[in-house]
Design a protein around this motif. Structure first.
Motif, PDB file in Angstrom:
ATOM      1  N   TYR A  89       0.836  -1.207   0.000  1.00 57.98           N
ATOM      2  CA  TYR A  89       0.000   0.000   0.000  1.00 57.98           C
ATOM      3  C   TYR A  89       0.873   1.261   0.000  1.00 57.98           C
ATOM      4  O   TYR A  89       1.968   1.279   0.554  1.00 57.98           O
ATOM      5  CB  TYR A  89      -0.951   0.009   1.202  1.00 57.98           C
ATOM      6  CG  TYR A  89      -0.278  -0.175   2.548  1.00 57.98           C
ATOM      7  CD1 TYR A  89       0.005   0.912   3.371  1.00 57.98           C
ATOM      8  CD2 TYR A  89       0.072  -1.448   3.012  1.00 57.98           C
ATOM      9  CE1 TYR A  89       0.608   0.750   4.600  1.00 57.98           C
ATOM     10  CE2 TYR A  89       0.684  -1.626   4.241  1.00 57.98           C
ATOM     11  CZ  TYR A  89       0.950  -0.527   5.031  1.00 57.98           C
ATOM     12  OH  TYR A  89       1.564  -0.690   6.254  1.00 57.98           O
ATOM     13  N   ARG A  90       0.371   2.290  -0.682  1.00 57.77           N
ATOM     14  CA  ARG A  90       1.046   3.588  -0.684  1.00 57.77           C
ATOM     15  C   ARG A  90      -0.024   4.681  -0.639  1.00 57.77           C
ATOM     16  O   ARG A  90      -1.078   4.564  -1.271  1.00 57.77           O
ATOM     17  CB  ARG A  90       1.944   3.761  -1.897  1.00 57.77           C
ATOM     18  CG  ARG A  90       1.251   3.638  -3.229  1.00 57.77           C
ATOM     19  CD  ARG A  90       2.182   3.945  -4.402  1.00 57.77           C
ATOM     20  NE  ARG A  90       1.546   3.632  -5.679  1.00 57.77           N
ATOM     21  CZ  ARG A  90       0.666   4.425  -6.288  1.00 57.77           C
ATOM     22  NH1 ARG A  90       0.324   5.591  -5.743  1.00 57.77           N
ATOM     23  NH2 ARG A  90       0.115   4.063  -7.445  1.00 57.77           N
ATOM     24  N   LYS A  91       0.266   5.729   0.093  1.00 60.87           N
ATOM     25  CA  LYS A  91      -0.707   6.803   0.256  1.00 60.87           C
ATOM     26  C   LYS A  91      -0.786   7.642  -1.017  1.00 60.87           C
ATOM     27  O   LYS A  91       0.233   7.982  -1.620  1.00 60.87           O
ATOM     28  CB  LYS A  91      -0.336   7.686   1.457  1.00 60.87           C
ATOM     29  CG  LYS A  91      -1.478   8.595   1.898  1.00 60.87           C
ATOM     30  CD  LYS A  91      -1.275   9.107   3.312  1.00 60.87           C
ATOM     31  CE  LYS A  91      -2.526   9.817   3.801  1.00 60.87           C
ATOM     32  NZ  LYS A  91      -2.404  10.299   5.188  1.00 60.87           N
ATOM     33  N   LEU A  92      -2.009   7.972  -1.408  1.00 58.55           N
ATOM     34  CA  LEU A  92      -2.240   8.831  -2.571  1.00 58.55           C
ATOM     35  C   LEU A  92      -2.019  10.295  -2.195  1.00 58.55           C
ATOM     36  O   LEU A  92      -2.150  10.666  -1.019  1.00 58.55           O
ATOM     37  CB  LEU A  92      -3.672   8.637  -3.083  1.00 58.55           C
ATOM     38  CG  LEU A  92      -4.053   7.207  -3.503  1.00 58.55           C
ATOM     39  CD1 LEU A  92      -5.556   7.102  -3.723  1.00 58.55           C
ATOM     40  CD2 LEU A  92      -3.293   6.813  -4.769  1.00 58.55           C
ATOM     41  N   GLU A  93      -1.701  11.105  -3.179  1.00 57.26           N
ATOM     42  CA  GLU A  93      -1.493  12.529  -2.900  1.00 57.26           C
ATOM     43  C   GLU A  93      -2.777  13.180  -2.408  1.00 57.26           C
ATOM     44  O   GLU A  93      -2.748  14.083  -1.575  1.00 57.26           O
ATOM     45  CB  GLU A  93      -0.968  13.241  -4.157  1.00 57.26           C
ATOM     46  CG  GLU A  93       0.473  12.850  -4.489  1.00 57.26           C
ATOM     47  CD  GLU A  93       1.035  13.674  -5.624  1.00 57.26           C
ATOM     48  OE1 GLU A  93       0.399  14.681  -6.025  1.00 57.26           O
ATOM     49  OE2 GLU A  93       2.125  13.317  -6.123  1.00 57.26           O
TER      50      GLU A  93
END
Length: 360
Positions: free
Chosen positions: A62-66
């Motif tokens: 998982y990676r955080k969206l802008e």
């Protein structure tokens, strides 16, 4: 606890990216749940053995969206290959759980999942698959809310898994799990499964389950449709009362190590499940001729040898052969000599009772 207890307060931590893997097992119900109400609430309580070998391993990167998206952002892979056919089920699941996991639209997820058993084997993977995904999402929430205690983590994981697939709520822990309100079980809940809270004799520890793969094809009627056919079923209320009564009877059976009592309840429950299918409108039969041959062979062998082998069935043709560890040698020889011939391509899976999901 009720659903509103699982809505989190403001998160105390921020996480930009990460990766988490859980391995979660399937389970086999002894007292069956068949029929459900809105929001995946069971029409009757159930109890199950958690399995060990039959499991799904899911990795979520998982990676955080802008900025938060308007919809859910995820890629889905099954055993390393894109699997678009799974996408609608994941979308439905995300919609159901977003209220309880408000971070879902803030991240992009890569979901990579695989089973320890062949996907086309006829073994239902919804319980293991949805519980593994629920646990991965809970681990992300644990990163965002580090003060979360383990008890709440497991209860909420079970609660979320239920919203993906009812029986998945019983796969978080083991070795015996109970789901559904039951007047004789304090702490029982329709919202999540609990560890079986009563004494269990040692004879039921390390119980064996050999799964005979009678028919690996697509079921003619899905479990979702089958559950819905319990609405207005002429025998539904009597069936629900029977499940409650059998759960109460099992308390003495488990405590006393009463193998004959166990056999009577478990086999009756399996046949009642299929009787409900055969008497609904529209009616349907999921057992195959070889299913019935296996059942008759088990009955004859049990009478001939005074062993305690028995069967149970899911909503399909495959047969779970259950037996105590002390009888493993003689029963396994019987399975190889007399039952494997009825399996599609001679395929079967040797499993045993397990103790729940594991973080990898």
């Amino acid at each position: 606890m009720i659903g509103t207890d699982f809505v989190p307060s403001a998160y105390s931590n921020s996480v930009a990216k990460g990766k988490i893997t859980w391995k979660s097992p399937s389970n086999i119900a002894l007292v069956k749940y068949w029929g459900k109400k809105e929001n995946q609430i069971p029409a009757n309580p159930s109890v199950s053995f958690t399995l060990d070998t039959c499991a799904t391993t899911t990795t979520v990167t998982y990676r955080k969206l802008e900025e938060e998206g308007k919809d859910y952002s995820f890629d889905l892979f099954f055993e390393g290959e894109p699997k678009e056919s799974f996408r609608p089920k994941i979308l439905t699941f995300f919609k159901r759980v977003e209220h309880y996991l408000p971070f879902l639209k803030s991240y992009h997820f890569t979901i990579d999942t695989s089973n320890s058993f062949p996907h086309s084997s006829g073994i239902a993977s919804s319980a293991s698959g949805m519980s593994a995904l629920a646990l991965c999402l809970m681990s992300i929430e644990k990163e965002l809310q580090p003060e979360m205690d383990p008890g709440h983590f497991n209860r909420k994981a079970s609660f979320l898994a239920r919203l993906g697939s009812g029986s998945a709520c019983r796969s978080i822990e083991g070795d015996l799990m109970q789901w559904g309100l039951h007047k004789d079980t304090q702490g029982s809940s329709n919202e999540y499964a609990i560890k079986y809270p009563f004494p269990v004799h040692d004879v039921f520890k390390n119980y064996q389950d050999t799964i005979l793969l009678v028919d690996k094809g697509q079921k003619q009627v899905s479990s979702t449709v089958g559950h819905d056919l319990m609405h207005g079923h002429p025998f539904a209320e009597q069936r629900f009362l029977q499940a409650h009564a059998n759960l109460t009877k099992l308390q003495d059976v488990f405590a006393q190590g009463d193998l004959n009592g166990f056999i009577e309840i478990v086999e009756s429950e399996a046949l009642t499940l299929h009787a409900m299918m055969m008497t609904s409108l529209p009616y349907f039969i999921l057992m195959k001729p070889h299913t019935l041959e296996i059942i008759n062979k088990i009955w004859a062998f049990r009478e001939r040898t005074n062993t305690h082998v028995c069967f149970t069935l899911d909503a399909g043709a495959n047969v779970h052969v259950l037996y105590p560890e002390s009888e493993q040698e003689i029963v396994y020889q019987f399975i190889k000599n007399e039952l494997v011939a009825y399996c599609e391509n001679g395929q079967y899976i040797c499993d045993t009772i397990g103790y729940g999901a594991k973080k990898m």
